[in-house]
Design a protein around this motif. Sequence first.
Motif, PDB file in Angstrom:
ATOM      1  N   ALA A   1       0.856  11.992   6.458  1.00  0.00           N
ATOM      2  CA  ALA A   1       1.357  12.450   5.280  1.00  0.00           C
ATOM      3  C   ALA A   1       1.083  11.393   4.216  1.00  0.00           C
ATOM      4  O   ALA A   1       0.803  11.738   3.171  1.00  0.00           O
ATOM      5  N   LEU A   2       1.550  10.017   4.717  1.00  0.00           N
ATOM      6  CA  LEU A   2       1.504   9.029   3.657  1.00  0.00           C
ATOM      7  C   LEU A   2      -0.018   8.955   3.104  1.00  0.00           C
ATOM      8  O   LEU A   2      -0.134   8.803   1.847  1.00  0.00           O
ATOM      9  N   ALA A   3      -1.282   8.961   4.209  1.00  0.00           N
ATOM     10  CA  ALA A   3      -2.362   8.769   3.584  1.00  0.00           C
ATOM     11  C   ALA A   3      -2.553   9.970   2.860  1.00  0.00           C
ATOM     12  O   ALA A   3      -3.586   9.603   1.632  1.00  0.00           O
ATOM     13  N   ALA A   4      -2.245  11.093   3.023  1.00  0.00           N
ATOM     14  CA  ALA A   4      -2.669  12.286   2.294  1.00  0.00           C
ATOM     15  C   ALA A   4      -1.993  12.196   0.912  1.00  0.00           C
ATOM     16  O   ALA A   4      -2.724  12.561  -0.207  1.00  0.00           O
ATOM     17  N   ASP A   5      -0.607  11.762   0.741  1.00  0.00           N
ATOM     18  CA  ASP A   5      -0.081  11.634  -0.614  1.00  0.00           C
ATOM     19  C   ASP A   5      -0.915  10.512  -1.197  1.00  0.00           C
ATOM     20  O   ASP A   5      -0.721  10.741  -2.756  1.00  0.00           O
ATOM     21  N   LEU A   6      -1.158   9.464  -0.769  1.00  0.00           N
ATOM     22  CA  LEU A   6      -1.851   8.540  -1.516  1.00  0.00           C
ATOM     23  C   LEU A   6      -3.244   8.510  -1.864  1.00  0.00           C
ATOM     24  O   LEU A   6      -3.837   7.695  -2.452  1.00  0.00           O
ATOM     25  N   ASP A   7      -3.670   9.338  -1.095  1.00  0.00           N
ATOM     26  CA  ASP A   7      -5.302   9.529  -1.394  1.00  0.00           C
ATOM     27  C   ASP A   7      -5.914   8.249  -0.602  1.00  0.00           C
ATOM     28  O   ASP A   7      -6.831   7.858  -1.103  1.00  0.00           O
ATOM     29  N   VAL A   8      -5.425   7.864   0.462  1.00  0.00           N
ATOM     30  CA  VAL A   8      -5.847   6.666   1.121  1.00  0.00           C
ATOM     31  C   VAL A   8      -6.317   6.859   2.546  1.00  0.00           C
ATOM     32  O   VAL A   8      -5.555   7.990   3.208  1.00  0.00           O
ATOM     33  N   SER A   9      -6.816   5.914   3.310  1.00  0.00           N
ATOM     34  CA  SER A   9      -7.206   6.264   4.723  1.00  0.00           C
ATOM     35  C   SER A   9      -5.974   5.900   5.512  1.00  0.00           C
ATOM     36  O   SER A   9      -5.112   5.202   5.144  1.00  0.00           O
ATOM     37  N   ARG A  10      -5.900   6.428   6.922  1.00  0.00           N
ATOM     38  CA  ARG A  10      -4.892   6.336   7.665  1.00  0.00           C
ATOM     39  C   ARG A  10      -4.988   4.974   7.892  1.00  0.00           C
ATOM     40  O   ARG A  10      -3.886   4.118   8.339  1.00  0.00           O
ATOM     41  N   ALA A  11      -5.989   4.385   8.154  1.00  0.00           N
ATOM     42  CA  ALA A  11      -6.232   2.649   8.554  1.00  0.00           C
ATOM     43  C   ALA A  11      -5.764   1.715   7.514  1.00  0.00           C
ATOM     44  O   ALA A  11      -5.162   0.848   7.577  1.00  0.00           O
ATOM     45  N   ALA A  12      -5.873   2.311   6.129  1.00  0.00           N
ATOM     46  CA  ALA A  12      -5.303   1.541   4.964  1.00  0.00           C
ATOM     47  C   ALA A  12      -3.610   1.721   5.201  1.00  0.00           C
ATOM     48  O   ALA A  12      -2.742   0.556   4.937  1.00  0.00           O
ATOM     49  N   VAL A  13      -3.107   2.830   5.527  1.00  0.00           N
ATOM     50  CA  VAL A  13      -1.526   3.023   5.715  1.00  0.00           C
ATOM     51  C   VAL A  13      -1.145   2.077   6.892  1.00  0.00           C
ATOM     52  O   VAL A  13      -0.157   1.249   6.940  1.00  0.00           O
ATOM     53  N   TRP A  14      -1.977   1.734   8.031  1.00  0.00           N
ATOM     54  CA  TRP A  14      -1.620   1.028   9.209  1.00  0.00           C
ATOM     55  C   TRP A  14      -1.746  -0.249   8.780  1.00  0.00           C
ATOM     56  O   TRP A  14      -0.787  -1.226   9.268  1.00  0.00           O
ATOM     57  N   LYS A  15      -2.743  -0.715   7.886  1.00  0.00           N
ATOM     58  CA  LYS A  15      -2.701  -2.256   7.590  1.00  0.00           C
ATOM     59  C   LYS A  15      -1.680  -2.562   6.727  1.00  0.00           C
ATOM     60  O   LYS A  15      -0.879  -3.594   6.993  1.00  0.00           O
ATOM     61  N   ALA A  16      -0.988  -1.637   5.871  1.00  0.00           N
ATOM     62  CA  ALA A  16       0.067  -1.664   5.192  1.00  0.00           C
ATOM     63  C   ALA A  16       1.257  -2.230   6.154  1.00  0.00           C
ATOM     64  O   ALA A  16       2.352  -2.803   5.715  1.00  0.00           O
ATOM     65  N   VAL A  17       1.388  -1.291   6.949  1.00  0.00           N
ATOM     66  CA  VAL A  17       2.570  -1.210   8.040  1.00  0.00           C
ATOM     67  C   VAL A  17       2.555  -2.626   8.597  1.00  0.00           C
ATOM     68  O   VAL A  17       3.549  -3.222   8.705  1.00  0.00           O
ATOM     69  N   GLU A  18       1.600  -2.967   9.020  1.00  0.00           N
ATOM     70  CA  GLU A  18       1.262  -4.257   9.655  1.00  0.00           C
ATOM     71  C   GLU A  18       1.713  -5.434   8.763  1.00  0.00           C
ATOM     72  O   GLU A  18       2.343  -6.578   9.235  1.00  0.00           O
ATOM     73  N   ALA A  19       1.143  -5.405   7.632  1.00  0.00           N
ATOM     74  CA  ALA A  19       1.557  -6.457   6.569  1.00  0.00           C
ATOM     75  C   ALA A  19       3.101  -6.664   6.599  1.00  0.00           C
ATOM     76  O   ALA A  19       3.548  -7.656   6.267  1.00  0.00           O
ATOM     77  N   LEU A  20       3.658  -5.402   6.459  1.00  0.00           N
ATOM     78  CA  LEU A  20       5.103  -5.422   6.374  1.00  0.00           C
ATOM     79  C   LEU A  20       5.905  -6.158   7.514  1.00  0.00           C
ATOM     80  O   LEU A  20       6.831  -6.990   7.269  1.00  0.00           O
TER      81      LEU A  20
END
Length: 326
Positions: free
Chosen positions: A20-39
């Motif tokens: 859902a977040l990837a769709a809302d931001l128009d980014v890849s799921r990998a980018a979302v996972w990377k952001a989660v790991e950075a947090l």
Amino acid sequence: MDTRRALLDALADGPVSGPALAADLDVSRAAVWKAVEALREEGFAVESTPEGYVAPADPGYCAAGIEFGLDAPYAVEYHDSLTSTNDRARELAVGGVADVAVVADEQTGGRGRLDREFIAPSGGVWTSLVTRPTVPPARAPLFTLASAVATVDACREAGVEAHIKWPNDVLVGNDEDPGDDGGRPGRGGRKLAGILTEMEGEADRVSWLVVGVGVNANIDPEALPAGATSLRAEVGADVDRRRVAATLFERFASLAETAERSDRILAAWRDRASTLGRRVRVDTSSGPVVGTAVDVESPGALVIDTDDGTRRVHAGDCEHLRDADA
């Protein structure tokens, strides 16, 4: 908005799935996972559940923890240790950065007004805000008043009835009740926080402004200078430093928006000041001014009724006088 901040905002509303977040931001799921790991690496322990990503119950005192739910336009740069948050903030300001809050768990070379040493061990809220207000340099002192108000409000939310001694000392108690540390005559109470504002500007505008605030939060008074205290000592328990910092940032941002018309900042400062109505002595570059403090005027001048008439003091060390000293 970057993926990291968008993720923090989404987590504030409850569980959010990666797709859902990837769709809302128009980014890849990998980018979302990377952001989660950075947090997670920052110390913001995002949980993975069947419903999606969930914010930690204790966000922690870190950049993401402070930004989580923050209603202020500042990105947070967090350090475990810095020589001085103001020094780092000035570096960022000179480099063209704006709207950043530099935060450190401890400062090893903190300084106050007149280059006085500022003790800043681990456990405090040590921060410097980088801003670029669209005001002339003559109005810059208003931001110092605003930072004092914001700091008092953050301390009060933490359970300590703080007040301001002109222009920006944040204190608790008074000379008649100095506490076990003995205080110091004229201090006006036990010191909770200090503020140091620095700026660079041209004749008609401020280029950048750095507002440094140091709050003695979860620190034992024995580690502080004589006459100082901490939120922990006053409350009797640790306070949530994340909320202290966030409240300070939110309140300052709200007041800073009104700097072009100073009445709101001045009214808020007067409401929290312990100096007005007091007999004072202000040591200025041209000599001492003694009388009764009756008002503060834009951009921060203390109005004093003296035996020789009304004086307006723009800078100096203020001492609250007891009756025997008046």
